[in-house]
Design a protein around this motif. Structure first.
Motif, short mmCIF file in Angstrom:
data_model
loop_
_atom_site.label_atom_id
_atom_site.label_comp_id
_atom_site.label_asym_id
_atom_site.label_seq_id
_atom_site.Cartn_x
_atom_site.Cartn_y
_atom_site.Cartn_z
N TYR A 151 35.59 31.09 -6.55
CA TYR A 151 34.64 32.13 -8.52
C TYR A 151 33.98 32.14 -8.08
CZ TYR A 151 39.09 30.08 -11.00
OH TYR A 151 40.24 30.54 -11.64
N GLY A 152 32.58 31.34 -7.37
CA GLY A 152 31.32 31.45 -7.51
C GLY A 152 31.11 32.30 -5.98
N LEU A 153 31.94 32.61 -4.59
CA LEU A 153 31.45 33.22 -4.15
C LEU A 153 32.34 34.70 -3.59
CD1 LEU A 153 30.52 31.19 -1.00
CD2 LEU A 153 28.36 31.56 -2.72
N GLY A 154 33.62 34.64 -4.62
CA GLY A 154 34.41 35.57 -4.48
C GLY A 154 35.09 36.17 -3.11
N TRP A 155 35.18 35.69 -2.69
CA TRP A 155 35.50 35.36 -1.37
C TRP A 155 37.34 35.40 -1.59
CZ3 TRP A 155 33.33 31.66 2.66
CH2 TRP A 155 32.35 31.60 2.64
N GLY A 156 38.10 35.81 -1.49
CA GLY A 156 39.25 35.90 -1.09
C GLY A 156 39.81 36.71 -2.96
N ARG A 157 38.91 37.16 -3.89
CA ARG A 157 39.36 37.37 -5.10
C ARG A 157 38.98 38.48 -5.44
NH1 ARG A 157 35.18 35.08 -9.55
NH2 ARG A 157 37.01 35.37 -11.59
N PRO A 158 40.27 39.62 -5.99
CA PRO A 158 41.17 40.52 -5.91
C PRO A 158 40.26 41.20 -6.92
CG PRO A 158 42.47 39.33 -6.77
CD PRO A 158 40.72 38.28 -5.77
N ASP A 159 39.75 42.40 -7.03
CA ASP A 159 39.05 43.19 -7.74
C ASP A 159 39.68 43.38 -9.22
OD1 ASP A 159 36.76 45.41 -8.15
OD2 ASP A 159 39.05 46.88 -8.91
N ALA A 160 38.45 43.06 -10.51
CA ALA A 160 38.79 43.45 -11.31
C ALA A 160 39.57 44.15 -12.02
CB ALA A 160 38.57 42.84 -12.03
N GLU A 161 39.19 45.32 -11.63
CA GLU A 161 40.18 46.85 -12.70
C GLU A 161 41.76 46.64 -11.74
OE1 GLU A 161 37.71 49.85 -12.18
OE2 GLU A 161 35.84 49.14 -13.19
#
Length: 426
Positions: A93-103
């Motif tokens: 949540y903080g650094l966006g590591w492993g976070r997919p694209d919102a769209e």
């Protein structure tokens, strides 16, 4: 333990929805970090169990004179692991590591509260399999522990047929047979090495404390192996629940690992109280139901060496979770499987080095005549693992079998993609 989340990320790779490759990161660097941290995780856990420190509890229930006891605290090591896993939620949540694209993947980018609540079950299973494995590690050597973990292939294959309705091909059955043979070979080597040590052994040891797991009797080693096998059964059930969360709920692997860590920390609030208040016993099996957490922190405070090893264990678990995610992003499943095999070999090599180079005979592992059997078991385990994933094709299995397996996987992935598309549009 168990960490990790390697099985979770393998599912993401197989589904084709692993996070996009990150720009500017070095695949070789992250692969090296993953291999090093994965190896050190098992070794730090084993070393931590072997360090003595003054605490509040006597080493023997019937003897109140000895308080300088070994830190055989498998439950506390699970707490360390859960704390490290929980940090992955901050990175997500903080650094966006492993976070997919919102769209492209709105459900993966921002999981719903209901999705986060559903993590309670895999988190509970993860806690259970980790503590079972850590209890087993108290009694067996690091290399035997690491190799026995490969039996998860057996249980996950059985459950995938029974619960997910998947079809096993002939190469899957061959692979399972190889893994069964490997577990038998490794287990036999582990128990026989202890018998050799008791009798003086090939390494000429007269003292029972000369071998890595020599303080454990043969019966304790067998019990330890059974605990590790039970942990793999729980892990296989965990994989099924995690697969449903990722394919049907759309949760990203790194988020799932972080949430499992947070849920695990919540579970430890009542667990730590219960385990502390349960009656102590001199029986080695009492580690299952009793562990004084107040005594654990007192021992940590009284031994800078123990505190340093505990911190190292925490850092290596955290490094493993982070690096394994970047390996998923930048390298193929083939390379990842090779790294996992090298991790097992790395644990064994490091155990031998600790014994012969650093003279750490209580944690290290001696080479005996039975080590050749263990080496053979490792080779068979490696073959079974890579053959099960189809990374190495068995020459007596027809190409049409592998093609049918690929088509089934593609069809399953397409169904999951359609399901996720409908859920995203809903």
């Amino acid at each position: 333990m168990i960490t990790e989340d390697e099985l979770v990320r393998d599912k993401a790779i197989n589904r084709g929805d692993a996070p996009a490759k990150s720009e500017g990161s070095s695949p070789v660097f992250w692969a090296a970090i993953m291999l090093l941290s994965g190896t050190c995780t098992t070794l730090f856990a084993k070393v931590q169990f072997d360090i003595s420190s003054n605490g509040l509890d006597s080493c023997n229930v019937a003897d109140d004179d000895e308080y300088n006891c070994k830190f055989k605290k498998p439950w506390f090591s699970v707490l360390e692991m859960k704390a490290a896993m929980a940090l992955c939620a901050i990175f997500f949540y903080g650094l966006g590591w492993g976070r997919p694209d919102a769209e492209s993947d709105p459900r993966g980018y921002s999981p719903t509260p209901e999705a986060l609540r559903q993590v309670w079950l895999p988190a509970l299973l993860d806690l259970l399999n980790t503590v079972l494995g850590n209890i087993g590690l108290v009694w067996v050597s690091s290399s035997i522990y690491q190799m026995t973990r490969g039996s998860v292939v057996i249980f996950s294959a059985i459950l995938s047929v029974q619960w997910l309705g998947k079809t096993l091909r002939s190469f899957h059955y061959w692979s399972i047979a190889f893994v069964v043979i490997a577990v038998v070979l490794v287990g036999t080597a582990g128990t026989q090495q202890d018998s050799d040590t008791d009798d003086g052994g090939d390494d000429g040891g007269d003292d029972k404390g000369d071998d890595g797991d020599s303080e454990s009797s043969t019966s304790e080693i067998i019990i330890g192996l059974l605990f590790i096998l039970a942990a793999q059964l729980v892990t296989a059930i965990q994989i099924i629940t995690e697969e449903k969360l990722m394919t049907r709920v759309g949760m990203a692997p790194v988020c799932l690992v972080g949430m499992e860590g947070l849920w695990g920390m919540l579970y430890f609030i009542p667990l730590s109280i219960i385990l502390t208040l349960t009656p102590a016993s001199d029986s080695s099996i009492s580690t299952v139901w009793h562990e004084d957490f107040i005594d654990s922190f007192v021992q940590l405070g009284n031994s800078p060496q123990l505190a340093g090893i505990a911190f190292g264990y925490f850092i290596t678990i955290l490094a493993y979770n982070i690096s394994a995610n970047f390996v998923t992003q930048n390298l193929s499943a083939v390379v990842r499987s090779i790294l996992e095999a090298c991790r097992t070999l790395g644990v064994w090599a490091a155990s031998l080095a600790l014994y012969y180079i650093f003279n750490s005979k209580s944690v290290g592992e001696a080479w005996t005549a039975w080590s050749w059997l263990e080496l053979g078991g490792f080779a068979v385990l490696l073959l079974g693992t890579v053959a099960y994933k189809g990374l190495v094709k068995l020459p007596w299995v027809g190409e049409e079998v592998y093609e049918a397996a690929r088509e089934a996987e593609e069809a399953e992935a397409e169904v999951n993609d359609q399901y996720n598309l409908l859920e995203s549009e809903a």
